[in-house]
Design a protein around this motif. Structure first.
Motif, short mmCIF file in Angstrom:
data_model
loop_
_atom_site.label_atom_id
_atom_site.label_comp_id
_atom_site.label_asym_id
_atom_site.label_seq_id
_atom_site.Cartn_x
_atom_site.Cartn_y
_atom_site.Cartn_z
N HIS A 102 0.87 -1.17 0.00
CA HIS A 102 0.00 0.00 0.00
C HIS A 102 0.91 1.22 0.00
O HIS A 102 1.90 1.26 0.72
CB HIS A 102 -0.90 0.04 1.23
N GLU A 103 0.55 2.21 -0.78
CA GLU A 103 1.36 3.42 -0.89
C GLU A 103 0.61 4.57 -0.24
O GLU A 103 -0.61 4.69 -0.42
CB GLU A 103 1.60 3.70 -2.38
N ALA A 104 1.32 5.39 0.51
CA ALA A 104 0.64 6.50 1.20
C ALA A 104 1.59 7.67 1.37
O ALA A 104 2.79 7.50 1.53
CB ALA A 104 0.17 6.05 2.57
N SER A 105 1.00 8.86 1.34
CA SER A 105 1.72 10.07 1.71
C SER A 105 1.19 10.54 3.05
O SER A 105 -0.03 10.61 3.24
CB SER A 105 1.51 11.17 0.66
N ASN A 106 2.09 10.78 3.97
CA ASN A 106 1.73 11.28 5.30
C ASN A 106 2.24 12.69 5.47
O ASN A 106 3.43 12.94 5.35
CB ASN A 106 2.37 10.42 6.41
N LEU A 107 1.32 13.61 5.73
CA LEU A 107 1.70 14.95 6.16
C LEU A 107 1.80 14.87 7.67
O LEU A 107 0.83 14.47 8.32
CB LEU A 107 0.66 15.98 5.72
N ARG A 108 2.96 15.19 8.23
CA ARG A 108 3.12 15.01 9.67
C ARG A 108 4.01 16.08 10.26
O ARG A 108 4.85 16.65 9.58
CB ARG A 108 3.61 13.61 10.01
N HIS A 109 3.79 16.31 11.55
CA HIS A 109 4.60 17.27 12.31
C HIS A 109 4.88 16.60 13.65
O HIS A 109 3.98 16.08 14.29
CB HIS A 109 3.83 18.57 12.50
N ASN A 110 6.14 16.62 14.06
CA ASN A 110 6.55 15.93 15.28
C ASN A 110 6.71 16.89 16.45
O ASN A 110 7.20 18.01 16.29
CB ASN A 110 7.87 15.20 15.04
N PHE A 111 6.33 16.38 17.63
CA PHE A 111 6.46 17.12 18.88
C PHE A 111 6.95 16.15 19.96
O PHE A 111 6.85 14.94 19.82
CB PHE A 111 5.09 17.68 19.32
N ARG A 112 7.44 16.72 21.05
CA ARG A 112 7.74 15.96 22.26
C ARG A 112 6.98 16.63 23.40
O ARG A 112 7.03 17.85 23.55
CB ARG A 112 9.23 15.92 22.56
N PHE A 113 6.30 15.82 24.19
CA PHE A 113 5.51 16.34 25.31
C PHE A 113 5.67 15.38 26.48
O PHE A 113 5.30 14.20 26.36
CB PHE A 113 4.04 16.48 24.91
N GLU A 114 6.25 15.87 27.55
CA GLU A 114 6.44 15.07 28.78
C GLU A 114 7.07 13.71 28.50
O GLU A 114 6.64 12.68 29.02
CB GLU A 114 5.11 14.94 29.52
N GLY A 115 8.09 13.71 27.64
CA GLY A 115 8.84 12.48 27.36
C GLY A 115 8.22 11.56 26.32
O GLY A 115 8.74 10.47 26.08
N VAL A 116 7.13 11.97 25.71
CA VAL A 116 6.47 11.16 24.68
C VAL A 116 6.61 11.87 23.35
O VAL A 116 6.34 13.07 23.25
CB VAL A 116 4.96 10.94 25.02
N GLU A 117 7.07 11.13 22.33
CA GLU A 117 7.13 11.67 20.97
C GLU A 117 5.72 11.57 20.38
O GLU A 117 5.08 10.52 20.47
CB GLU A 117 8.10 10.86 20.10
N ILE A 118 5.26 12.66 19.78
CA ILE A 118 3.92 12.69 19.21
C ILE A 118 4.02 13.19 17.77
O ILE A 118 4.48 14.30 17.53
CB ILE A 118 2.97 13.60 20.01
N ALA A 119 3.60 12.35 16.83
CA ALA A 119 3.54 12.74 15.43
C ALA A 119 2.08 13.01 15.10
O ALA A 119 1.24 12.11 15.18
CB ALA A 119 4.08 11.63 14.53
N VAL A 120 1.77 14.26 14.78
CA VAL A 120 0.41 14.64 14.38
C VAL A 120 0.39 14.55 12.86
O VAL A 120 1.21 15.17 12.19
CB VAL A 120 0.05 16.04 14.86
#
Length: 194
Positions: A102-120
């Motif tokens: 399966h092929e996909a394009s992901n628009l994403r922005h990365n953050f770190r909050f209280e020791g957790v990596e979060i990709a929105v």
């Protein structure tokens, strides 16, 4: 090989906007991380060829399980040149994995909050969603894995985001895979004979 403790959430644009505002205010902004990904969904694993268009890098990743089979993912990955993404896809297709791709394009922005990596993120298949992740050493005991999962849950709660259960993830990915299989079969049936 590192272990990712990873959980996901899906939501609408309003929740996405509120989450990004909160992370920009109270978290650490790690920047854009847009990717074009070729996913090979294998029976009990996930193989990915990732072209990280935002960073100008690429990699091949083998996850030791699939989404919906638990929050812990053992990963083996290695970097490749972005120019070699097409060759890697061609190789995996030639090895017989094309039907699972399966092929996909992901628009994403990365953050770190209280020791957790979060990709929105946003993708066509998932819509607006986020991936919450804590990385552990592969020999981390079960207690550390449970602690990482609890930390992710606490962070999601603090941010007002409802995480998907493993059952919800399994059902979502199974429905996506079935729809993709159906779409590919329709394309095969309507393709001109050469």
């Amino acid at each position: 090989m590192p272990i990712e403790i990873e959980m996901r959430a899906r939501f609408g644009k309003e929740t996405r906007d509120q989450l990004v505002d909160r992370l920009r205010t109270d978290g650490k902004d790690l920047g854009p991380d847009d990717k074009h990904i070729y996913f090979y969904v294998l029976p009990d694993q996930l193989l990915k060829v990732t072209d990280n268009t935002a960073a100008g890098t690429a990699k091949i990743t083998l996850k030791g399980s699939k989404i919906g089979q638990g929050a812990a993912f053992a990963e083996t990955e290695f970097a490749i040149a972005p120019a070699d993404v097409g060759a890697a896809v061609k190789l995996f297709n030639a090895l017989g994995f094309e039907g699972a791709m399966h092929e996909a394009s992901n628009l994403r922005h990365n953050f770190r909050f209280e020791g957790v990596e979060i990709a929105v993120k946003w993708s066509e298949a998932w819509g607006y969603h986020a991936e919450f992740e804590v990385l552990l050493d592969d020999d981390a005991p079960d207690a550390a894995r449970a602690e990482a999962a609890a930390k992710i849950t606490d962070v999601a709660d603090e941010l007002g985001v409802t995480l998907m259960t493993e059952q919800e993830l399994a059902e979502f990915t199974a429905a996506f895979e079935a729809a993709e299989k159906e779409r590919k079969e329709r394309e095969r049936q309507t393709a001109p004979i050469r």
